[in-house]
Design a protein around this motif. Structure first.
Motif, PDB file in Angstrom:
ATOM      1  N   ALA A  11       0.816  -1.220   0.000  1.00 34.86           N
ATOM      2  CA  ALA A  11       0.000   0.000   0.000  1.00 34.86           C
ATOM      3  C   ALA A  11       0.848   1.268   0.000  1.00 34.86           C
ATOM      4  N   GLY A  14       5.146   4.641  -3.202  1.00 29.74           N
ATOM      5  CA  GLY A  14       6.126   4.473  -4.285  1.00 29.74           C
ATOM      6  C   GLY A  14       6.668   5.799  -4.786  1.00 29.74           C
ATOM      7  N   THR A  15       6.998   6.680  -3.858  1.00 25.30           N
ATOM      8  CA  THR A  15       7.405   8.039  -4.281  1.00 25.30           C
ATOM      9  C   THR A  15       8.718   8.060  -5.060  1.00 25.30           C
ATOM     10  N   GLY A 130       6.597  -5.830  -1.120  1.00 28.45           N
ATOM     11  CA  GLY A 130       6.168  -5.913  -2.515  1.00 28.45           C
ATOM     12  C   GLY A 130       7.214  -5.472  -3.520  1.00 28.45           C
TER      13      GLY A 130
HETATM   14  P1  UTP Z   1       8.780   0.991   0.859  1.00 37.31           P
HETATM   15  O1  UTP Z   1       9.152   1.973   1.871  1.00 37.31           O
HETATM   16  O2  UTP Z   1       9.840   0.385   0.013  1.00 37.31           O
HETATM   17  O3  UTP Z   1       7.668   1.541  -0.154  1.00 37.31           O
HETATM   18  O4  UTP Z   1       7.914  -0.132   1.554  1.00 37.31           O
HETATM   19  P2  UTP Z   1       7.101   2.969  -0.439  1.00 37.31           P
HETATM   20  O5  UTP Z   1       6.881   3.742   0.807  1.00 37.31           O
HETATM   21  O6  UTP Z   1       5.921   2.729  -1.316  1.00 37.31           O
HETATM   22  O7  UTP Z   1       8.266   3.578  -1.333  1.00 37.31           O
HETATM   23  P3  UTP Z   1       8.859   5.038  -1.495  1.00 37.31           P
HETATM   24  O8  UTP Z   1       9.958   5.113  -0.479  1.00 37.31           O
HETATM   25  O9  UTP Z   1       7.756   6.043  -1.283  1.00 37.31           O
HETATM   26  O10 UTP Z   1       9.368   5.054  -2.910  1.00 37.31           O
HETATM   27  C1  UTP Z   1       8.139  -1.530   1.451  1.00 37.31           C
HETATM   28  C2  UTP Z   1       6.811  -2.230   1.168  1.00 37.31           C
HETATM   29  O11 UTP Z   1       5.822  -1.848   2.120  1.00 37.31           O
HETATM   30  C3  UTP Z   1       4.660  -1.324   1.490  1.00 37.31           C
HETATM   31  C4  UTP Z   1       5.127  -0.869   0.107  1.00 37.31           C
HETATM   32  O12 UTP Z   1       4.028  -0.927  -0.815  1.00 37.31           O
HETATM   33  C5  UTP Z   1       6.235  -1.856  -0.216  1.00 37.31           C
HETATM   34  O13 UTP Z   1       5.746  -3.037  -0.811  1.00 37.31           O
HETATM   35  N1  UTP Z   1       4.099  -0.216   2.308  1.00 37.31           N
HETATM   36  C6  UTP Z   1       4.866   0.853   2.643  1.00 37.31           C
HETATM   37  C7  UTP Z   1       2.790  -0.297   2.729  1.00 37.31           C
HETATM   38  O14 UTP Z   1       2.071  -1.267   2.450  1.00 37.31           O
HETATM   39  N2  UTP Z   1       2.270   0.745   3.465  1.00 37.31           N
HETATM   40  C8  UTP Z   1       3.008   1.830   3.789  1.00 37.31           C
HETATM   41  O15 UTP Z   1       2.467   2.740   4.468  1.00 37.31           O
HETATM   42  C9  UTP Z   1       4.347   1.890   3.379  1.00 37.31           C
END
Ligand code: UTP
Length: 293
Positions: A11, A14-15, A130
């Motif tokens: 969730a 993915g910034t 993910g």
């Molecule tokens: P990441 O920190 O790599 O993902 O989280 P992010 O926050 O989407 O990425 P950036 O830093 O903004 O680019 C690792 C995993 O945890 C999930 C992400 O989707 C990823 O699969 N995640 C992260 C969540 O489900 N919820 C969140 O609030 C944060």
């Protein structure tokens, strides 16, 4: 107790991959011709787990659609006698018993895992991020499950990274015992000179259900997120937590450069693409193609 359930937090916003991830979930970005999350579901299934919970959020519907039945597409493939592709799609639909829960706000990996509390109940469970892929002879998760059978304690997958890169990862301070490391501390993104080791966490865990209580007591970080690693670090203070150096090649797909490297290597692993793609890369690097570096 056997590990029977797996959670994929998917969730996040993915910034690091914007603007691609504005409307497309990062986990759905294709590596060659399969979305990243499918490789992860395949790893879980290959490890013998059939109950999978994916934590999704706004803009993540494509994940549910991907694992759902697509009647129209199947019909068209049937009419056009594209049997092999039809089979591929039907296999995706049948892959596992997938459940979904929504995290309304992306408040961190720990916050996402806490959503799984009632689905998991009082049993150990696996967590697979993910955006981390592992290519290995024995699936990475199966390696961790084997150790869980032996130790009945939370296990974190780690791999050694070059010391100058530790500041990109969560790093484990541990004491080697047999084939594992007893976790004494976790340090988030340390400077190389302050790092307790070069053992980096790679987004694969088996956790005891106690983690839910710990998460509920863990404060939000300065970034305003509830981090899974903060909770595991707390848990390691009064419960046994191990780190295990998994065998296999670890790929991250959450930022542009890692994604490109992963795509190239996965393409080279494909029998039908290896030859012509390798040829193309060679021409490119020999300067045979009209592309300036
Ligand atoms: P990441 O920190 O790599 O993902 O989280 P992010 O926050 O989407 O990425 P950036 O830093 O903004 O680019 C690792 C995993 O945890 C999930 C992400 O989707 C990823 O699969 N995640 C992260 C969540 O489900 N919820 C969140 O609030 C944060």
């Amino acid at each position: 107790m056997r590990v029977r359930k797996a959670v994929i937090p998917a969730a996040g916003l993915g910034t690091r991959f914007l603007p691609a991830t504005k409307a497309l979930p990062k986990e759905m970005i294709p590596i060659v011709d399969k979305p990243a999350i499918q490789y992860i579901v395949e790893e879980i299934v290959a490890s013998g787990i059939e109950d999978i919970l994916i934590i999704t959020g706004r803009g993540k519907r494509a994940i549910e659609d991907h694992f759902d039945k697509s009647f129209e597409l199947n019909q068209v493939l049937k009419e056009r006698e594209r049997t092999a592709m039809l089979e591929t799609l039907e296999n995706i639909e049948k892959m596992a018993d997938i459940h979904y829960l929504r995290q309304k706000e992306a408040l961190g990996t720990g916050h996402a895992i806490l959503k799984a509390k009632y689905h998991i109940g009082n049993e150990p469970f696996a967590v697979l991020f993910g955006d981390d892929l592992v290519v290995s002879e024995e699936p990475c998760l199966a390696q961790l499950m084997k150790l869980y059978d032996k130790y009945s304690a939370s296990i974190l997958a780690v791999q050694r990274v070059p010391l100058q890169e530790v500041s990109e990862y969560g790093v484990v301070k541990g004491k080697p015992i047999n084939e594992v490391h007893l976790v004494e501390d976790l340090v988030e993104k340390p400077k190389p000179e302050e790092a307790p080791s070069n053992l980096a966490l790679l987004g694969r865990y088996i956790l005891e259900p106690d983690i839910f209580d710990v998460l509920e007591r863990t404060p939000y970080s300065e970034r305003g997120e509830l981090e899974l690693t903060d909770a595991i670090k707390r848990m390691s203070k009064d419960k046994v937590v191990y780190a295990y150096e998994i065998s296999g090649r670890w790929y991250t797909v959450g930022d542009r450069l890692s994604y490109l490297k992963t795509t190239v290597e996965f393409a080279l692993m494909r029998e039908e693409l290896r030859g012509p793609f390798w040829e193309y890369l060679r021409e490119l690097t020999d300067g045979g193609k009209d592309v300036e570096p």
